[in-house]
Design a protein around this motif. Structure first.
Motif, PDB file in Angstrom:
ATOM      1  N   PRO A   1       0.627  -1.224   0.006  1.00  0.00           N
ATOM      2  CA  PRO A   1       0.155  -0.059  -0.052  1.00  0.00           C
ATOM      3  C   PRO A   1       0.720   1.521   0.258  1.00  0.00           C
ATOM      4  O   PRO A   1       1.787   1.241   0.606  1.00  0.00           O
ATOM      5  N   ARG A   2       0.344   2.125  -0.810  1.00  0.00           N
ATOM      6  CA  ARG A   2       1.098   3.329  -1.240  1.00  0.00           C
ATOM      7  C   ARG A   2       0.839   4.587  -0.210  1.00  0.00           C
ATOM      8  O   ARG A   2      -0.207   4.790   0.394  1.00  0.00           O
TER       9      ARG A   2
ATOM     10  N   ARG B   1      -2.039   5.371   4.145  1.00  0.00           N
ATOM     11  CA  ARG B   1      -1.712   4.455   2.823  1.00  0.00           C
ATOM     12  C   ARG B   1      -3.209   4.231   2.572  1.00  0.00           C
ATOM     13  O   ARG B   1      -4.246   4.213   3.017  1.00  0.00           O
ATOM     14  N   THR B   2      -3.013   3.923   1.042  1.00  0.00           N
ATOM     15  CA  THR B   2      -4.163   3.498   0.413  1.00  0.00           C
ATOM     16  C   THR B   2      -3.699   2.477  -0.580  1.00  0.00           C
ATOM     17  O   THR B   2      -2.451   2.226  -0.814  1.00  0.00           O
ATOM     18  N   MET B   3      -4.555   1.664  -1.073  1.00  0.00           N
ATOM     19  CA  MET B   3      -4.479   0.634  -2.226  1.00  0.00           C
ATOM     20  C   MET B   3      -4.259  -0.809  -1.290  1.00  0.00           C
ATOM     21  O   MET B   3      -3.297  -1.283  -1.181  1.00  0.00           O
ATOM     22  N   PHE B   4      -5.365  -1.060  -0.917  1.00  0.00           N
ATOM     23  CA  PHE B   4      -5.558  -2.554  -0.189  1.00  0.00           C
ATOM     24  C   PHE B   4      -6.356  -3.606  -0.773  1.00  0.00           C
ATOM     25  O   PHE B   4      -7.365  -3.302  -0.709  1.00  0.00           O
TER      26      PHE B   4
ATOM     27  N   ASP C   1       6.593  -1.855   9.838  1.00  0.00           N
ATOM     28  CA  ASP C   1       6.240  -0.406   9.804  1.00  0.00           C
ATOM     29  C   ASP C   1       4.986  -0.318   9.081  1.00  0.00           C
ATOM     30  O   ASP C   1       4.192   0.481   9.177  1.00  0.00           O
ATOM     31  N   ILE C   2       5.358  -1.032   7.775  1.00  0.00           N
ATOM     32  CA  ILE C   2       3.977  -0.874   6.603  1.00  0.00           C
ATOM     33  C   ILE C   2       2.674  -1.303   7.077  1.00  0.00           C
ATOM     34  O   ILE C   2       1.651  -0.910   7.017  1.00  0.00           O
ATOM     35  N   VAL C   3       2.996  -2.429   7.621  1.00  0.00           N
ATOM     36  CA  VAL C   3       1.691  -3.309   8.325  1.00  0.00           C
ATOM     37  C   VAL C   3       1.062  -2.301   9.334  1.00  0.00           C
ATOM     38  O   VAL C   3      -0.015  -2.197   9.400  1.00  0.00           O
ATOM     39  N   SER C   4       2.038  -1.507  10.153  1.00  0.00           N
ATOM     40  CA  SER C   4       1.484  -0.862  11.147  1.00  0.00           C
ATOM     41  C   SER C   4       0.456   0.557  10.663  1.00  0.00           C
ATOM     42  O   SER C   4      -0.491   0.689  11.151  1.00  0.00           O
ATOM     43  N   ASP C   5       1.386   1.202   9.457  1.00  0.00           N
ATOM     44  CA  ASP C   5       0.482   2.026   8.782  1.00  0.00           C
ATOM     45  C   ASP C   5      -0.824   1.779   8.418  1.00  0.00           C
ATOM     46  O   ASP C   5      -1.550   2.548   8.449  1.00  0.00           O
ATOM     47  N   GLU C   6      -0.786   0.503   7.547  1.00  0.00           N
ATOM     48  CA  GLU C   6      -1.785   0.093   7.073  1.00  0.00           C
ATOM     49  C   GLU C   6      -3.136  -0.404   8.034  1.00  0.00           C
ATOM     50  O   GLU C   6      -4.362  -0.313   7.716  1.00  0.00           O
ATOM     51  N   ALA C   7      -2.719  -0.872   9.085  1.00  0.00           N
ATOM     52  CA  ALA C   7      -3.656  -1.432  10.073  1.00  0.00           C
ATOM     53  C   ALA C   7      -4.468   0.149  10.695  1.00  0.00           C
ATOM     54  O   ALA C   7      -5.541   0.157  10.942  1.00  0.00           O
ATOM     55  N   ASN C   8      -3.429   1.202  10.824  1.00  0.00           N
ATOM     56  CA  ASN C   8      -3.981   2.375  11.311  1.00  0.00           C
ATOM     57  C   ASN C   8      -5.012   2.930  10.244  1.00  0.00           C
ATOM     58  O   ASN C   8      -6.043   3.525  10.510  1.00  0.00           O
TER      59      ASN C   8
ATOM     60  N   THR D   1     -14.486   6.205  10.552  1.00  0.00           N
ATOM     61  CA  THR D   1     -14.981   7.218   9.733  1.00  0.00           C
ATOM     62  C   THR D   1     -16.423   7.089   9.125  1.00  0.00           C
ATOM     63  O   THR D   1     -17.384   7.868   9.009  1.00  0.00           O
ATOM     64  N   ASN D   2     -16.673   5.881   8.446  1.00  0.00           N
ATOM     65  CA  ASN D   2     -17.573   5.484   7.608  1.00  0.00           C
ATOM     66  C   ASN D   2     -18.715   4.576   8.723  1.00  0.00           C
ATOM     67  O   ASN D   2     -19.581   4.379   8.380  1.00  0.00           O
ATOM     68  N   ASN D   3     -18.070   4.442   9.921  1.00  0.00           N
ATOM     69  CA  ASN D   3     -18.819   3.525  10.687  1.00  0.00           C
ATOM     70  C   ASN D   3     -19.449   2.258  10.128  1.00  0.00           C
ATOM     71  O   ASN D   3     -20.481   2.009  10.021  1.00  0.00           O
ATOM     72  N   ALA D   4     -18.297   1.445   9.565  1.00  0.00           N
ATOM     73  CA  ALA D   4     -18.450   0.403   8.564  1.00  0.00           C
ATOM     74  C   ALA D   4     -17.304  -0.688   8.880  1.00  0.00           C
ATOM     75  O   ALA D   4     -16.564  -0.400   9.491  1.00  0.00           O
ATOM     76  N   SER D   5     -17.431  -2.021   8.223  1.00  0.00           N
ATOM     77  CA  SER D   5     -16.558  -2.926   8.452  1.00  0.00           C
ATOM     78  C   SER D   5     -15.305  -2.344   8.008  1.00  0.00           C
ATOM     79  O   SER D   5     -15.141  -1.519   7.153  1.00  0.00           O
ATOM     80  N   LEU D   6     -14.203  -2.989   8.274  1.00  0.00           N
ATOM     81  CA  LEU D   6     -12.899  -2.830   7.946  1.00  0.00           C
ATOM     82  C   LEU D   6     -12.968  -2.935   6.242  1.00  0.00           C
ATOM     83  O   LEU D   6     -13.538  -3.999   5.822  1.00  0.00           O
ATOM     84  N   PRO D   7     -12.454  -2.131   5.486  1.00  0.00           N
ATOM     85  CA  PRO D   7     -12.490  -2.371   4.017  1.00  0.00           C
ATOM     86  C   PRO D   7     -12.083  -3.533   3.256  1.00  0.00           C
ATOM     87  O   PRO D   7     -10.981  -4.118   3.898  1.00  0.00           O
ATOM     88  N   ARG D   8     -12.610  -4.131   2.412  1.00  0.00           N
ATOM     89  CA  ARG D   8     -12.239  -5.436   1.570  1.00  0.00           C
ATOM     90  C   ARG D   8     -11.394  -5.173   0.539  1.00  0.00           C
ATOM     91  O   ARG D   8     -10.450  -6.038   0.563  1.00  0.00           O
ATOM     92  N   TRP D   9     -11.348  -4.148  -0.407  1.00  0.00           N
ATOM     93  CA  TRP D   9     -10.788  -3.717  -1.301  1.00  0.00           C
ATOM     94  C   TRP D   9     -10.765  -2.071  -1.250  1.00  0.00           C
ATOM     95  O   TRP D   9     -11.633  -1.675  -1.881  1.00  0.00           O
ATOM     96  N   GLU D  10      -9.596  -1.376  -0.803  1.00  0.00           N
ATOM     97  CA  GLU D  10      -9.840  -0.160  -0.497  1.00  0.00           C
ATOM     98  C   GLU D  10      -8.830   0.751  -1.548  1.00  0.00           C
ATOM     99  O   GLU D  10      -7.843   0.216  -1.915  1.00  0.00           O
ATOM    100  N   LEU D  11      -9.377   1.765  -1.890  1.00  0.00           N
ATOM    101  CA  LEU D  11      -8.927   2.703  -2.934  1.00  0.00           C
ATOM    102  C   LEU D  11      -9.164   4.057  -2.714  1.00  0.00           C
ATOM    103  O   LEU D  11     -10.487   4.077  -2.576  1.00  0.00           O
ATOM    104  N   MET D  12      -8.329   4.810  -2.313  1.00  0.00           N
ATOM    105  CA  MET D  12      -8.833   6.255  -2.046  1.00  0.00           C
ATOM    106  C   MET D  12      -9.669   6.548  -0.963  1.00  0.00           C
ATOM    107  O   MET D  12     -10.521   7.564  -0.893  1.00  0.00           O
ATOM    108  N   GLY D  13      -9.470   5.480   0.136  1.00  0.00           N
ATOM    109  CA  GLY D  13     -10.189   5.615   1.325  1.00  0.00           C
ATOM    110  C   GLY D  13     -11.710   5.150   0.931  1.00  0.00           C
ATOM    111  O   GLY D  13     -12.568   5.172   2.146  1.00  0.00           O
ATOM    112  N   ILE D  14     -11.957   4.495  -0.006  1.00  0.00           N
ATOM    113  CA  ILE D  14     -13.429   3.975  -0.279  1.00  0.00           C
ATOM    114  C   ILE D  14     -12.903   2.478  -0.401  1.00  0.00           C
ATOM    115  O   ILE D  14     -12.247   1.919  -1.211  1.00  0.00           O
TER     116      ILE D  14
END
Length: 738
Positions: free
Chosen positions: A324-325, A349-352, A371-378, A386-399
């Motif tokens: 994730p970038r 980061r994005t692109m999960f 450290d990347i894993v930690s960033d991505e978890a956060n 923010t969305n009060n929803a499940s953890l993202p399944r396929w995330e891009l640009m916070g969506i």
């Protein structure tokens, strides 16, 4: 010795699948590890060419600043496309299938040859045959530089295409000319214009840029719909904005363009440019990008005599570290759900690509880049909160694009916590995960949206009607949540989730002898044979039925232990590992990954060693056709890197990494004492007494002088460091692992 020199970004760059071959769908452009900018050539806009580049094409339409690597579903990004030209030209590329050429004849695209194309870590160049122009590019994390060398006395021009977007087009653009050499603007992208899934991914973002040219143009003309704007304005906004910049025939130096981008605002793009690329020094940027890769590769060093293996290894490591970038600007700001937020304790980061990368990429990153894993978890927690929803399944640009199935966010975060990566709000993460699994309607006093199916069968009986893939994916997430709850001391929750995971045998059809889909009433769906794919996602019954990684021994008893071994052997024997698609073992897609290591669990480690080596050698090659299928945002590469080390994690949430024969004689991995135990050493050295190329079987293994007779190492053992020794043989050793 340079390691980055082994990187070949052209590996896997076939786009839309050729007959009998799966495109890796990577791009050859300039990148740094986790960089926001991926500056790469575009051969086409349209079709299932998700990076905008397909090695099989013979023309280039421009160079754009952001790309996705190794994805399908028509892709996204590809914003701010720049093309150098000479003389008179049409005002469309001629190879954009989303907005085709109407008034012109051929477009501005140029033929090129791969013989005059160069790609290396952090740099790309190509010769544009039509114009006689050499185009070069390099990057920092948030900026990119282009360098165009024109023929003498040519009518030098640059075309900026602001409406271009992979998988569609940008909805609206606002561009301003600042002074005589600068541009700044905003490109608005929503699902209306297409993008990921041609709009079905519901991806929206604003792309901001601030750029400066090294030379002052003689003239700048906005255009739209292949027609120049009237009045020569300095500001232009439209649904289809382009700009033709003319330098005339008296250029004596190459034209360089330095550009900062941001997804936050213009101020972010400006700060990024000032911080990372403050002047025109292309060679400095190129050298800096290469050194960034060298610094990363210093932490993971392999030595061997096989040059092909070295090139594939470091190229796979390269692809693994692209995402994730980073999405946050240099000041930590980033956009999310209409707000501008700031991260101080982590890098947003994005692109999960969750369904893909939880299998090998994140198990690899927990070892080499926690450290990347930690960033991505956060980042995932912030998006869910923010969305009060499940953890993202396929995330891009916070969506959450909702692509694929399962609940991989739970898997990645639970696995990180269980490995001691805990500098995130794990209590909040647990509550979000639990609400997701139980399909709660409310969480934290607000309406909650779960990505799980809201149906009686799933809640009460732990199966999704007519969907065996979804059923098994959710059960794995439930298993990791059981381990998460157990570690947090939530005993009742742990028992509940564990009991759910034990229900997978209820999907076993005795007539067929495999796990298959069931109807709402619990009866089995009709399946003709084991190659039927009803209820399976990108797989069939033969492939999906193995997917109980948390209870491989129990699955073997369910199938019959002797029958299981025979089926596994058949599973691999029927496969052509280099093909796009197989009806048996199919390395080009994720449901089959790590099944070679089932042999370790079932007491036949020499068969794991044999089949893993076969996959390494046959599914990965040099060249544009080097990947057997879609690279999947680093997952295909990560499988190779982990197996090259000599192990793989079969089940997330489990601390076991199962052993195969390493690919290299000497491997050295630097550990991170901020996350790892490092009780013995801050490095793990893996040493083989013979060349693994010629001696592919393990006869003995020891860690820090102590013989290990089991077929796995724990994460704690790996990250405590020291020396892992292998004694190898050219013949199977049936005693090892007993």
């Amino acid at each position: 010795m340079s390691k980055a020199k082994y990187v070949d970004p052209t590996i896997g760059t076939v786009g839309e699948a050729d007959v009998g071959h799966g495109g890796g769908k990577t791009h050859p452009g300039a990148c740094v590890p986790g960089g926001m900018v991926q500056l790469s050539p575009d051969t086409v806009t349209g079709g299932d060419n998700g990076t905008g580049y397909n090695y099989c094409h013979n023309t280039i339409e421009g160079f754009s600043f952001n790309h996705m690597s190794g994805i399908g579903w028509y892709g996204d990004l590809g914003n701010l496309q720049v093309m150098p030209v000479t003389g008179e030209t049409d005002l469309r590329s001629g190879s954009n299938q989303e907005i085709p050429l109407k008034k012109g004849k051929t477009g501005w695209k140029s033929p090129f040859s791969h013989e005059k194309e160069k790609a290396e870590a952090g740099y790309y160049s190509v010769f544009l045959d039509r114009y006689g122009i050499t185009a070069e590019m390099s990057v920092t994390q948030r900026t990119g530089m282009l360098k165009f060398t024109y023929p003498e006395k040519s009518d030098a021009k640059v075309i900026f295409n602001f409406s271009r977007r992979i998988g569609g087009h940008a909805d609206f653009q606002k561009v301003k000319i600042v002074g005589d050499r600068m541009l700044e603007g905003e490109i608005i992208c929503t699902p209306k214009g297409g993008g990921f899934g041609r709009g079905d991914g519901n991806i929206s973002y604003n792309f901001y840029f601030v750029l400066e040219m090294s030379e002052s143009p003689e003239k700048m003309q906005f255009f739209s719909n292949e027609t120049f704007a009237q009045g020569n304005p300095e500001y232009f906004e439209n649904e289809d904005v382009g700009l033709l910049v003319s330098f005339g025939e008296n250029l004596t130096e190459p034209v360089e363009i330095r550009c900062g981008i941001s997804y936050t605002d213009l101020e972010g793009a400006r700060k990024n440019l000032e911080s990372e690329c403050p002047d025109f020094d292309f060679e400095k940027v190129r050298k800096g990008a290469f050194e960034e890769w060298e610094n990363v590769f210093k932490n993971i060093s392999v030595e061997g005599s096989n040059e092909t293996d070295l090139k594939i290894f470091y190229t796979c490591l390269y692809h693994t570290l692209l995402d994730p970038r980073i999405m946050a600007d240099v000041d930590g700001r980033f956009p999310l759900n209409g707000e501008i937020l700031r991260s101080e304790k982590y890098t947003y980061r994005t692109m999960f690509s969750g369904w893909d990368v939880y299998r090998s990429e994140f198990p690899l990153l927990t070892v080499i880049r926690p450290d990347i894993v930690s960033d991505e978890a956060n980042s995932l927690i912030k998006i869910a909160e923010t969305n009060n929803a499940s953890l993202p399944r396929w995330e891009l640009m916070g969506i959450d694009a909702g692509c694929m199935v399962g609940d991989p966010g739970i898997i990645v975060i639970a696995d990180a916590f269980l490995k001691g990566i805990r500098n995130f709000d794990y209590e909040k993460a647990y509550e979000i995960a639990k609400a997701s699994v139980l399909c709660k309607k409310e969480l934290f006093g607000k309406k909650f949206k779960s990505n799980r199916p809201d149906c009686k069968q799933y809640i009460e009986n732990a199966f999704v009607p007519k969907k065996i893939s979804e059923t098994l994916e959710y059960l794995l997430a439930d298993y990791t949540l059981y381990r998460f709850a157990e570690a947090l001391g939530k005993k009742d929750d742990a028992e509940y989730f564990l009991e759910r995971t034990k229900k997978y045998p209820e999907n076993y059809n005795k007539r067929l002898g495999f796990l298959i889909s069931r109807r709402k009433n619990g009866w089995f769906c009709f399946e003709r044979d084991i190659y039927d794919g009803i209820g399976c996602v990108e797989s069939n019954i033969f492939q999906q039925s193995w997917f109980v990684p948390y209870d491989v021994e129990g699955l073997s008893r369910l199938f019959g232990e002797e029958r299981t071994i025979k089926l596994l052997e058949r599973f691999f024997e029927e496969a052509d590992f280099g093909r796009l698609w197989n009806e048996s073992y199919n390395h080009s897609n994720e449901p089959c990954h790590n099944i070679t290591h089932y042999f370790d669990i079932l007491g036949l480690p020499h068969r794991c060693q044999y089949w893993t080596r076969r996959v390494q050698k046959e599914a990965y090659r040099l060249g544009a056709f080097g990947f057997c299928g879609n690279e999947d945002v680093g997952q295909l590469s990560a499988w190779y890197v982990l197996s090259a080390f000599g192990f793989a994690q079969v089940c997330p949430g489990d601390d076991k990494y199962y052993i195969n024969t390493p690919l290299f004689e000497n491997i050295k991995i630097s550990l991170d004492k901020s996350y790892h135990n490092c009780g013995v050493s801050e490095t793990l050295e893996i040493k083989c007494d013979k060349d693994p190329d010629n001696f592919p079987y393990i006869s003995k293994m020891s860690l820090n002088g102590k013989e290990i007779t089991r077929t796995y190492l724990t994460f704690e053992e790996i990250t405590s460091g020291g020396i892992l020794n292998f004694e190898l043989s050219d013949k199977p050793c049936e005693i090892f692992g007993k």
